[in-house]
Design a protein around this motif. Structure first.
Motif, short mmCIF file in Angstrom:
data_model
loop_
_atom_site.label_atom_id
_atom_site.label_comp_id
_atom_site.label_asym_id
_atom_site.label_seq_id
_atom_site.Cartn_x
_atom_site.Cartn_y
_atom_site.Cartn_z
N THR A 226 0.81 -1.21 0.00
CA THR A 226 0.00 0.00 0.00
C THR A 226 0.84 1.26 0.00
O THR A 226 0.32 2.36 -0.18
N GLY A 227 2.13 1.14 0.26
CA GLY A 227 2.95 2.33 0.41
C GLY A 227 2.92 2.85 1.83
O GLY A 227 3.31 3.98 2.09
N SER A 228 2.46 2.02 2.76
CA SER A 228 2.41 2.42 4.16
C SER A 228 3.81 2.79 4.66
O SER A 228 4.79 2.09 4.38
N SER A 229 3.88 3.87 5.39
CA SER A 229 5.19 4.31 5.87
C SER A 229 5.78 3.34 6.88
O SER A 229 6.98 3.22 7.00
N ARG A 230 4.88 2.68 7.63
CA ARG A 230 5.40 1.68 8.57
C ARG A 230 6.01 0.52 7.79
O ARG A 230 7.00 -0.07 8.21
N TRP A 232 7.27 0.85 4.71
CA TRP A 232 8.50 1.39 4.13
C TRP A 232 9.65 1.34 5.12
O TRP A 232 10.79 1.07 4.76
N HIS A 233 9.30 1.60 6.38
CA HIS A 233 10.35 1.64 7.41
C HIS A 233 11.06 0.29 7.50
O HIS A 233 12.29 0.21 7.43
N GLU A 474 11.76 21.43 14.16
CA GLU A 474 11.85 20.51 15.29
C GLU A 474 12.56 19.21 14.92
O GLU A 474 13.15 18.58 15.77
N GLY A 480 16.76 13.67 12.31
CA GLY A 480 16.21 12.57 11.52
C GLY A 480 15.72 12.93 10.15
O GLY A 480 15.21 12.07 9.46
N ARG C 28 2.71 14.80 11.86
CA ARG C 28 3.10 15.24 13.19
C ARG C 28 1.88 15.54 14.06
O ARG C 28 1.85 15.20 15.24
N ARG C 31 0.32 12.29 15.10
CA ARG C 31 1.17 11.68 16.12
C ARG C 31 0.95 12.35 17.48
O ARG C 31 0.74 11.70 18.50
N LYS C 36 -2.66 5.64 17.61
CA LYS C 36 -1.73 4.53 17.42
C LYS C 36 -2.00 3.80 16.10
O LYS C 36 -1.09 3.44 15.39
N TRP C 38 -2.75 4.21 12.92
CA TRP C 38 -2.85 5.09 11.77
C TRP C 38 -1.58 4.94 10.97
O TRP C 38 -0.59 4.41 11.45
N ASP C 39 -1.62 5.39 9.74
CA ASP C 39 -0.45 5.23 8.91
C ASP C 39 -0.41 6.29 7.83
O ASP C 39 -1.44 6.88 7.49
N THR C 40 0.78 6.51 7.33
CA THR C 40 0.97 7.42 6.21
C THR C 40 1.25 6.57 4.99
O THR C 40 1.91 5.54 5.11
N TYR C 41 0.75 6.98 3.84
CA TYR C 41 0.97 6.20 2.62
C TYR C 41 1.65 7.08 1.58
O TYR C 41 1.14 8.17 1.28
N THR C 42 2.80 6.62 1.09
CA THR C 42 3.58 7.45 0.18
C THR C 42 4.08 6.62 -0.99
O THR C 42 4.25 5.41 -0.86
N ILE C 49 10.08 10.68 7.70
CA ILE C 49 8.68 10.46 8.08
C ILE C 49 8.60 9.57 9.33
O ILE C 49 7.65 9.67 10.10
N ASP C 50 9.62 8.72 9.53
CA ASP C 50 9.59 7.86 10.71
C ASP C 50 9.55 8.71 11.97
O ASP C 50 8.81 8.43 12.91
N MET C 53 6.23 10.43 12.34
CA MET C 53 5.15 9.55 12.78
C MET C 53 5.44 8.92 14.13
O MET C 53 4.56 8.32 14.74
N THR C 55 7.60 6.39 14.52
CA THR C 55 7.78 4.95 14.34
C THR C 55 9.01 4.49 15.10
O THR C 55 10.05 5.14 15.06
N LEU C 135 -8.50 -0.22 1.75
CA LEU C 135 -8.01 1.02 1.13
C LEU C 135 -7.93 0.87 -0.39
O LEU C 135 -8.09 1.84 -1.14
#
Lengths: 491, 416, 452
Positions: A226-230, A232-233, A474, A480, C28, C31, C36, C38-42, C49-50, C53, C55, C135
Motif C-alpha cells: 500500500t505504500g504504508s510508511s510503517r 517502508w520503514h 523541530e 532525523g 506530526r 502523532r 496509534k 494510523w499510517d501514512t501512505y507514500t 517520516i519515521d 510519525m 515509528t 483502502l
C-alpha cells in the motif's frame, strides 16, 4: 560566508564544470512524481498490438536462438558431452569459459544495487533495476553450462547435500562444490533483491491497471503493497541489510569461481591474486554489458531523461577503472611468474603471450586494457557509438580472458607429451550463441512487462522528495530529517 | 543543522600552537631511535633485531601515510562530497613521506648497499650464492636497483601528496573552483602510480624478507591493512582536532559513521584477502609456497596467527557492525586504537619470523616470537618523527578545506 | 450516537496530500494527538517520516543477525557431519574436517540464511502478503503508489473519534474521505477454492512418490533413463553368443596349454595333499565323492613355504582381513558377522555358526584339511581360494595353529609348556549367557572383527 538554503547547491543546472553544483539525476525541468511514473509505466502498459517493432524483431530472433539452444541441449544429453570439443588435455573448454563469462556479467547488477547503494551513489537509481534483471538472467545462462556439463543431468541433484540412495555426500573440500553454493546463493539473493525492489513498483502498475488480468497479475506479485510508511520503514531496513549482505556475496561469488582454478597446481591458474582479479574482471564485464543493453534501451523506450548521459559517463569511468585493475593483475602475474622462479609458471605466462594461443591473449589485452583507455577523454565518453563499441569489445575481451586462462594452461601443462590443442566443435559455438538467445529472451520480456526503472527510488532523488528545512525545525534537533538533496546525489 | 550552513572563517579553523608538541615529537623520535640503535648495537645479534624492529615501525607508519594518500585520491577520483571536512586531515597524514623516506634510506637501503643482511638476506652475497632461486632474481633484488626503486617510490608519493595538499591549501585562499577540477583530473593517473608503487614497495620492503617466497596478492594484502589503519588514524586525528576546536561543529557523527563504515568494510576486505592468500597456498600445498605459512601458522608463531584471526577479523567484525558504535566518538576512538594495535600485530607477524630465518640460520617454527624493548622503542622513535612531520604540517594552516566548493555539501551531509 | 454508528461502519478516515511537506506536517499532528492505529501512505520512502510519525526502530536487524548465526552453525555442522562424520573419505590429502576448505560454503550459507530472513521477516513484520485491503477499494487511493500521499486513521484506534480526526486532518488538507469496511473479503469465487485445493493436493504428488520409492518394493526392473550406458553392445562373461561356433561368448584356452601362472604341479602347495597323489578332480569335503581315497592330507607344511615369524605375521594379517569377521580375531568364533547372525537367530535359515578354532574338532584337522577348507569352504563358509594366494592360505593355517597352541576355550590345556603366553577366550556360549548386547563383546575384544 553563509549559505541560507542548502538546496541551492543541489538543483541549479548551471554549468556542468562547476564542482559546487551537483547536476540533477533526472533531467528536464518539469520532472515530477507523475511524469516519472508515466515514463516507466507506459512501456509496460502499451497494448500488445502496439508493441515496438524493433522489440518484436529482437524478440523473434532471441526466441529462435533460445529454441536452438534447447535443441542443442537435447542433442548433448541424448548423445553425450563428446559433442563438445572438450577432450584430453583440455577437459575444460568452452562450457566453463561461457559459465565464467556469464557469471562475470552477472556481477554488475548486484554491484550497482548493493555496493553503490551502500556508498550512496544515487545515480544508480536510473539503472539498478535493469542491471539487477540482467544479473539474474546472466546467472541463469551461467548456471546452464555447468548444469549440462555434468553429463548425466538427471542426477544433477547429487551436487547438493541431499540424502540419496548411495548414502554418499558431496565433497565439501572441492571448490567446484563451493561454486554450486556460491552461484546458487547468488542467484537466490539476487532474485530476492530484485523482486523486493520491484514490489512497490508492481503495486504502482497494479493501481494503474486498466483491465482485470493486469490488476490480478500485478496485484498478486505486489503482495498487497500500500505504500504504508510503517511498511517502508521495515522495507528500507531490509533493503539495506540485503545490500549489506549482497556486497560481500558479490565479492565471494567470483572469488569462489576463481578458486575453481586457483586451488589447483596448474601453472597459470595457481596464483593468489586470482580472487580480487576475477572480481574486478567480473565487474568490468558486467558494466560493459549494462552499457551494451542500456544504450539501446534508453533510445527505444524514451528513457533518456532517466538514464542520462551522466549515467553513461560514470559507468564509462568505472569501466576504465576496473579495466585498469584487470591490467594490474595481468602485469603482477607476469612479474611474479618471473620473480617466483618457478620454471613452469614462467613458461605458462610466456606461452600465453607468445605460444599457440597468442592471438587470444592479445585480443584479451587489447580489448580489456588498451581500448578502454579511450575513456580518459570526456568527449569520447559522451559519444554513444564509441561507448557502445568499447562496451562490446570489452565483453569480447573478457570472454577471451576466460578462454586464455582455461585453455592455454590446460593444453600446456607439466609434461610435453600431454600437450594438445583445443578446437571447439559446431555445438560449442552454436550453444554459446544460443545462450545469448536465452539471455535476451528473458531480458526483452523484462523490458516489456516489468518496471524497467526503479520508479520509487527515482522519485526519492527528485528535489520534490525532500521536505523543506524551514517548515519543520523541530526535526533537526532529532537529526532525523530532510537531507539537503545534494548530499544524496554523489558521495 | 539544516538551517543556514555557516562556513567557518579561516581563523576559526586555523590550527595554532602546535610547534611545541611537534618539537616534543621530534625529541621523542630522535631519543627513541637513539635508544633503539643503542639496544640493537648491544644485542650482539648483528643488528638483526634492530633491523626487523625498525622495519615493522617504518612500515607501520608508512602504511598509515599511504592509506591517507589513497583516501585523498579516492575522494578526488570519485568527486566525493561527504568527506571534504576530513580530507585536510588525511592530506596532513601524507606529510610524513619525506621523513619516512629518509628512514627507509637509512635503515633499509644503506645496510643493503653495504652488503649487510640486517634485514634482507639477499643483501648478503654468500646467501645469494647458496640459493639458486635468489640468484634467479638478482636482476631485481640487488642493492643498486633497490636504491633506484626506493627513490622512485618516494618521489611518486612525495610528489603526488605535495600536489594535492598544495592545491588544496592554495584553494583556501583563492577559492578557485578550477583547482578542484584540476585535482580531479590528476587523481586518475595518480591512482595508477599509487597502485604500482605501493605494490612494488611492499614486495621490496616486506615480501623480499623471505627472498624465496612470492605471492601475487601480497600488494593487495598490504594495501588492505594500510587503508584500515589509516582510517583509524584519520578518525583519531579528526577527533583530536575537533576537541581542540578547529573542526568543532563541522565534523559530525555522520562523518564518523562513514569512516566507521569504511573501517568495517576494510576489516572484511583484509580478512578476505588474507584468507584467500592463505587458503590458496594451503590447498595446493606446494612446498615452495607453503614454507612461508608453515612457521607462521603451524610453528611457534601459531599464537600470533590465531590472534590475528580473532583480533583482526572476528572481534572488529562484530564490534564495528553496529551503527551506534560508529556514531559514538569515544567508542569509535577505542576501536580506532584497537585497529592500530592489530595492524601492528599483523606487521609484526609478517616481519619478525624472518629475523631468525635465512642468514641468521635459525628456524622460526621453533624459535617463536622474541619480544624485545627494541620493538617498542622503534615504534616510539618512528612514531615521534611521524607525529613531528604531521603536526608541523597541520600547524598554522586551516584544518579544513574551506575553499573547497563542496564543503557545504559535506557539512550538510547525512547518512540515509 | 451518530459517531458511534460511523465507528462501526468505516475502516478509517483517509486524507490526501500533494506534497511531502504537507503530509509530514499532518503526520506530526496525528502523532501528537496520540493515535496509534494510523499510517501514512507514500509512493516512495520519505526521508524523516519515521520521526514525524514516531515509528519505533524495527527489530528486523536482530532477527537477521540471529538467523545469520544460525546459518553459521548449520553451515559448519553440515560440512562436519557429511565429510568428517557420516561419510569419511580421504581426498587430496586434506584432513576430513578441513576448516579452511569449509569457509566458502559456510559463508554462503550465512548469507543465504540472512538474506532469506531479511526478505521473509520484512514480509512477516509488515503482515504481507495482504491482498485484500479496504483502502484498495478507494479509487483515489490508487494514486498513492504513483504521485500522491495519504494518511489513514483507522477506526480500530481506541482513541478514534471521527469528528476529532476530521478536524485534525481537515486543517491540513481539503481532501478527506471515509473508507468503508471491506465486506467483499469472503467473496472469492468457488472455482478459485477448487483450483487451490487441487494445486495443494498436486504438490504432495512428488513427495508421496519419493516416499513410495523409499519404502515400497517393486518387482519391475528399475527405469533406465538413457539405456545406452546400462545396456552396452558387448558380450558379458558366461553368456551365449551365436557368433562363435560353440555358442559361447567366451573362448576356451587352446587345447594342451596352460595359462601363465595357472600351472598347479606342486600338490602340497596348491592342494594340501602329499606330492604324487592323484589330484582331487573337484573338491568337496564329504569323503566319497572325492574321486577315490588314495590321497593323503598333508600334516606338515609344504616344502615351498618357510614357517617363521614373518610368515606367521603375514598369516595374522591375512587372517584379520579375511577370517576374523566371522571367526573373530582370537579365533573363538565371535566375529562381528557371527554375533550379528546369533542376534538375528540366523540358524533358522540354515546358518552354521563359525567354528571356534580352538575347539577340539578344529584341532583334529590336518594342515592339509585346514588348507582345503580355507580354499574351498565348508558348510555355510565359502571358499577363499580365488581371493587369497596359496602361500597366504598356508600362512593363515600356520597362524591358526599358533592360536590353537596359545589359547583355549576354557581352561589351560594340560600339556601347555611352561612360560607359554596363554589366555582363555570367551565363546559364543558366554555371549549368549551373559545376555550382553551384540556389540559389547565385539567392540571390546574383537578389534579386527569390527566391520562396518
Amino acid at each position: 560566508m553563509t549559505i541560507t538554503d542548502p538546496s541551492a547547491f543541489g538543483s541549479q543546472p548551471s554549468g556542468e564544470d562547476d564542482p559546487s553544483v551537483r547536476l540533477p539525476l533526472v533531467e528536464g525541468a518539469g520532472e515530477n512524481f507523475s511524469s516519472v511514473t508515466d515514463a516507466v509505466a507506459s512501456i509496460a502498459e502499451l497494448p500488445v498490438e502496439r508493441t515496438n517493432r524493433a522489440w518484436i524483431i529482437c524478440f523473434a530472433i532471441s526466441v529462435s536462438l533460445l529454441g536452438m539452444l534447447g535443441l542443442l541441449i537435447l542433442h548433448l544429453i541424448t548423445t553425450g558431452v563428446g559433442v563438445w570439443g572438450n577432450n584430453n588435455p583440455a577437459y575444460w573448454g568452452w562450457p566453463i569459459v561461457n559459465f565464467v563469462f556469464w557469471v562475470g556479467i552477472g556481477h554488475a547488477g548486484t554491484l550497482i544495487s548493493a555496493i553503490l547503494f551502500l556508498t550512496r551513489q544515487n545515480w544508480r537509481t536510473g539503472v539498478n533495476r535493469a542491471a539487477e534483471a540482467m544479473t539474474i538472467f546472466a546467472v541463469v545462462c551461467a548456471g546452464t553450462f555447468p548444469g549440462i556439463h555434468i553429463g548425466r543431468v538427471w542426477v544433477a541433484y547429487w551436487l547438493f547435500p541431499l540424502p540419496n540412495q548411495m548414502a554418499m555426500w558431496p565433497n565439501f573440500r572441492s571448490p567446484l562444490l563451493w561454486d554450486v553454493f556460491a552461484v546458487s546463493t547468488y542467484a537466490t539473493v539476487s532474485l530476492l533483491f530484485w523482486y523486493m525492489g520491484m514490489v512497490p513498483d508492481l503495486a504502482t502498475f497494479r493501481d494503474r491497471a486498466v483491465n482485470n488480468t493486469r490488476r490480478i497479475a500485478y496485484g498478486i506479485f505486489s503482495l498487497g503493497w500500500t505504500g504504508s510508511s510503517r511498511h517502508w520503514h521495515v522495507y528500507e531496513r531490509a533493503y539495506l541489510l540485503l545490500a549489506a549482505l549482497a556486497t560481500p556475496l558479490v565479492l565471494s561469488v567470483h572469488s569462489v569461481v576463481s578458486f575453481d582454478f586457483a586451488v589447483s597446481q596448474l601453472p597459470g591458474w595457481h596464483t593468489t591474486i586470482f580472487p580480487p582479479y576475477f572480481v574486478a574482471g567480473a565487474i568490468f564485464s558486467g558494466f560493459a554489458m549494462v552499457l551494451t543493453l542500456m544504450i539501446p534501451a534508453r533510445q527505444f523506450f524514451g528513457l533518456k531523461h532517466i538514464i542520462t548521459m551522466r549515467h553513461i559517463d560514470v559507468m564509462c569511468r568505472i569501466l576504465m577503472a576496473t579495466g585498469l585493475m584487470v591490467g594490474y593483475a595481468y602485469s603482477i602475474e607476469f612479474f611474479v611468474a618471473w620473480y617466483g622462479g618457478v620454471q613452469y609458471e614462467s613458461f605458462a605466462f610466456v606461452n600465453r603471450a607468445f605460444g599457440n594461443y597468442w592471438w587470444a591473449y592479445w585480443i584479451m589485452v587489447s580489448c580489456n586494457v588498451l581500448i578502454p583507455q579511450v575513456f580518459w577523454s570526456k568527449k569520447l565518453r559522451g559519444n554513444l557509438w564509441v561507448v557502445m563499441i568499447v562496451s562490446i569489445t570489452t565483453n569480447i575481451g573478457m570472454w577471451f580472458e576466460r578462454f586464455v586462462i582455461a585453455v592455454t594452461s590446460l593444453t600446456r601443462d607439466f609434461v610435453p607429451s600431454s600437450w594438445g590443442y583445443f578446437s571447439p566443435t559446431w555445438v560449442d559455438i552454436t550453444m554459446f550463441i544460443g545462450s545469448f538467445g536465452l539471455f535476451f529472451t528473458l531480458f526483452l520480456l523484462f523490458l516489456r512487462f516489468l518496471p524497467v526503472v526503479a520508479i520509487a527510488e527515482v522519485k526519492t532523488v527528485l528535489p520534490q522528495a525532500h521536505a523543506h528545512g524551514e517548515d519543520h525545525a523541530e526535526s533537526h534537533s532529532a537529526g532525523g530529517s530532510a537531507a539537503a538533496p545534494a548530499s544524496r546525489h554523489d558521495a | 543543522m539544516h538551517g543556514p550552513i555557516e562556513i567557518p572563517t579561516t581563523d576559526q579553523v586555523t590550527v595554532t600552537g602546535l610547534s611545541k608538541p611537534a618539537l616534543i615529537g621530534l625529541g621523542v623520535g630522535v631519543a627513541g631511535l637513539a635508544a633503539t640503535a643503542a639496544l640493537g648495537a648491544s644485542a650482539g645479534d648483528d643488528m638483526l633485531h634492530f633491523g626487523h624492529s625498525m622495519l615493522v615501525a617504518i612500515v607501520f607508519f608508512l602504511s598509515i601515510s599511504l592509506g591517507a594518500l589513497f583516501f585523498t585520491l579516492l575522494q578526488h577520483v570519485t568527486s566525493a562530497g561527504w568527506s571534504v571536512v576530513v580530507r585536510r586531515v588525511a592530506e596532513a597524514m601524507t606529510a610524513a613521506f619525506p621523513i619516512l623516506g629518509l628512514l627507509v634510506l637509512g635503515v633499509l637501503v644503506v645496510p643493503v648497499l653495504m652488503g649487510k643482511p640486517w634485514i634482507y638476506d639477499w643483501a648478503d652475497s654468500a646467501f645469494v650464492g647458496a640459493h639458486e632461486l635468489v640468484q634467479h632474481k638478482a636482476g631485481y633484488l640487488n642493492a643498486k636497483f633497490f636504491l633506484v626503486r626506493v627513490i622512485a617510490y618516494f618521489a611518486v608519493w612525495i610528489g603526488v601528496s605535495r600536489f594535492f595538499s598544495s592545491q588544496s591549501l592554495a584553494q583556501d585562499v583563492d577559492q578557485d573552483k578550477a583547482r578542484t577540477l584540476k585535482m580531479q583530473g590528476r587523481s586518475g593517473i595518480s591512482m595508477i602510480a599509487f597502485g604500482l608503487t605501493l605494490t612494488f614497495a611492499m614486495f621490496d620492503f616486506m615480501m623480499s624478507l623471505n627472498a624465496e617466497w612470492f605471492s601475487t596478492m601480497y600488494g593487495v594484502y598490504m594495501f588492505a591493512g594500510a587503508f584500515w589503519s589509516s582510517l583509524a588514524t584519520l578518525a583519531l586525528l579528526t577527533m583530536w582536532l575537533e576537541k581542540r576546536g578547529q573542526l568543532k561543529g563541522v565534523v559530525t557523527s555522520e562523518h564518523y559513521h562513514d569512516i566507521g563504515k569504511l573501517m568495517f568494510a576494510f576489516t572484511v576486505f583484509w580478512s578476505y584477502v588474507a584468507f584467500s592468500q592463505f587458503m590458496l597456498y594451503w590447498y595446493a600445498d606446494i612446498p615452495e609456497e607453503t614454507h612461508w605459512f608453515n612457521y607462521r601458522i603451524w610453528g611457534d608463531w601459531n599464537g600470533f596467527a590465531l590472534l590475528l584471526l580473532v583480533g583482526h577479523f572476528a572481534i572488529p567484525l562484530l564490534g564495528l557492525m553496529s551503527r551506534h558504535v560508529k556514531r559514538n566518538r569515544s567508542v569509535l576512538a577505542a576501536w580506532a586504537v584497537y585497529c592500530l594495535v592489530f595492524h601492528f600485530v599483523d606487521l609484526y607477524w609478517n616481519v619478525m619470523p624472518e629475523m631468525v630465518n635465512g642468514v641468521a640460520g635459525g628456524d622460526p617454527a621453533t624459535t617463536g616470537p622474541q619480544f624485545d624493548l627494541m620493538d617498542l622503542t622503534a615504534m616510539i622513535g618512528v612514531g615521534g618523527l611521524f607525529a613531528f612531520a604531521i603536526l608541523k604540517r597541520i600547524d598554522g594552516k586551516p584544518a579544513l578545506a574551506i575553499g573547497y566548493p563542496r564543503l557545504p555539501e559535506s557539512m550538510a551531509f547525512q547518512n540515509i | 450516537m451518530s459517531d458511534q454508528k460511523k465507528h462501526d461502519e468505516i475502516h478509517g478516515i483517509v486524507a490526501y496530500f500533494d506534497d511531502v511537506d504537507s503530509v509530514m506536517s499532518a503526520a506530526r499532528k496525528v502523532r501528537d494527538a496520540g493515535y496509534k492505529k494510523w499510517d501514512t501512505y507514500t509512493p516512495f520512502p520519505v526521508h524523516g517520516i519515521d520521526e514525524a510519525m514516531g515509528t519505533k526502530p524495527t527489530i528486523l536487524p536482530w532477527i537477521v543477525l540471529g538467523m545469520g548465526l544460525t546459518g553459521l552453525t548449520c553451515g559448519l555442522l553440515l560440512q562436519w557431519y557429511t565429510n568428517a562424520y557420516d561419510y569419511v573419505f580421504l581426498i587430496s590429502g586434506k584432513p576430513d574436517w578441513s576448516l579452511p576448505a569449509n569457509i566458502p560454503v559456510t559463508f554462503e550459507v550465512v548469507i543465504l540464511f540472512s538474506a532469506y530472513t531479511a526478505f521473509f521477516a520484512m514480509l512477516g513484520l509488515n503482515k504481507l502478503p495482504h491482498l485484500s485491503n479496504p483502502l484498495h477499494k478507494l479509487p483515489k487511493f490508487s494514486r498513492v503508489t504513483a504521485d500522491r500521499f495519504a494518511i489513514c486513521v483507522e477506526a480500530k484506534d481506541p482513541n478514534f473519534d471521527a469528528g476529532r480526526v476530521r478536524a485534525i486532518l481537515g486543517a491540513e488538507t481539503s481532501e478527506l474521505e471515509d473508507c468503508p469496511v471491506d465486506t467483499s473479503r469472503a467473496a472469492l469465487p468457488l472455482w478459485f477454492h477448487a483450483v487451490m485445493a487441487l494445486v495443494t493436493c498436486a504438490t504432495f504428488i512428488p513427495l508421496s512418490l519419493a516416499v513410495k520409492g523409499r519404502f515400497a518394493t517393486s518387482e519391475k526392473p528399475r527405469y533406465h533413463v538413457w539405456p545406452d550406458m546400462d545396456f552396452q553392445r558387448k558380450r558379458k562373461s558366461q553368456t551365449g553368443w551365436e557368433g562363435f561356433e560353440d555358442g559361447r561368448s567366451m573362448r576356451l584356452p587352446v587345447e594342451g596349454t596352460i595359462p601363465r601362472g595357472e600351472l598347479r604341479d606342486d600338490f602340497e602347495l596348491y592342494f594340501g595333499v602329499a606330492q604324487g597323489a592323484p589330484v582331487p578332480p573337484h573338491v568337496t569335503f564329504d569323503g566319497g565323492a572325492m574321486g577315490g581315497d588314495n590321497f593323503q592330507w598333508l600334516s606338515s607344511f609344504p616344502t615351498a613355504v618357510v614357517v617363521d615369524d614373518a610368515f606367521l605375521e603375514r598369516g595374522r594379517e591375512r587372517y584379520g582381513i579375511y577370517c576374523g569377521v566371522c571367526h573373530g580375531a582370537q579365533g573363538n568364533g565371535l566375529g562381528a558377522v557371527a554375533l550379528r547372525a546369533a542376534a538375528i537367530d540366523a540358524e533358522q535359515w540354515g546358518w552354521v555358526s563359525p567354528k571356534a578354532l580352538q575347539s577340539d574338532s578344529a584341532k583334529a584337522y590336518t594342515n592339509g584339511e585346514l588348507f582345503h577348507i580355507a580354499s574351498n569352504g565348508i558348510s555355510s563358509m565359502k571358499g577363499y581360494g580365488s581371493q587369497i594366494t596359496p602361500k597366504d592360505r598356508w600362512a593363515i593355517v600356520a597362524f591358526i595353529r599358533a592360536i590353537q597352541a596359545s589359547q583355549a576355550l576354557e581352561a589351560a590345556p594340560a600339556d601347555l609348556p611352561d612360560g607359554t603366553d596363554f589366555e582363555p577366550v570367551p565363546t559364543i556360549k558366554d555371549v549368549r549367557l551373559s545376555e550382553a548386547s551384540v556389540d559389547a563383546p565385539a567392540a571390546g575384544s574383537e578389534p579386527a572383527g569390527e566391520a562396518r
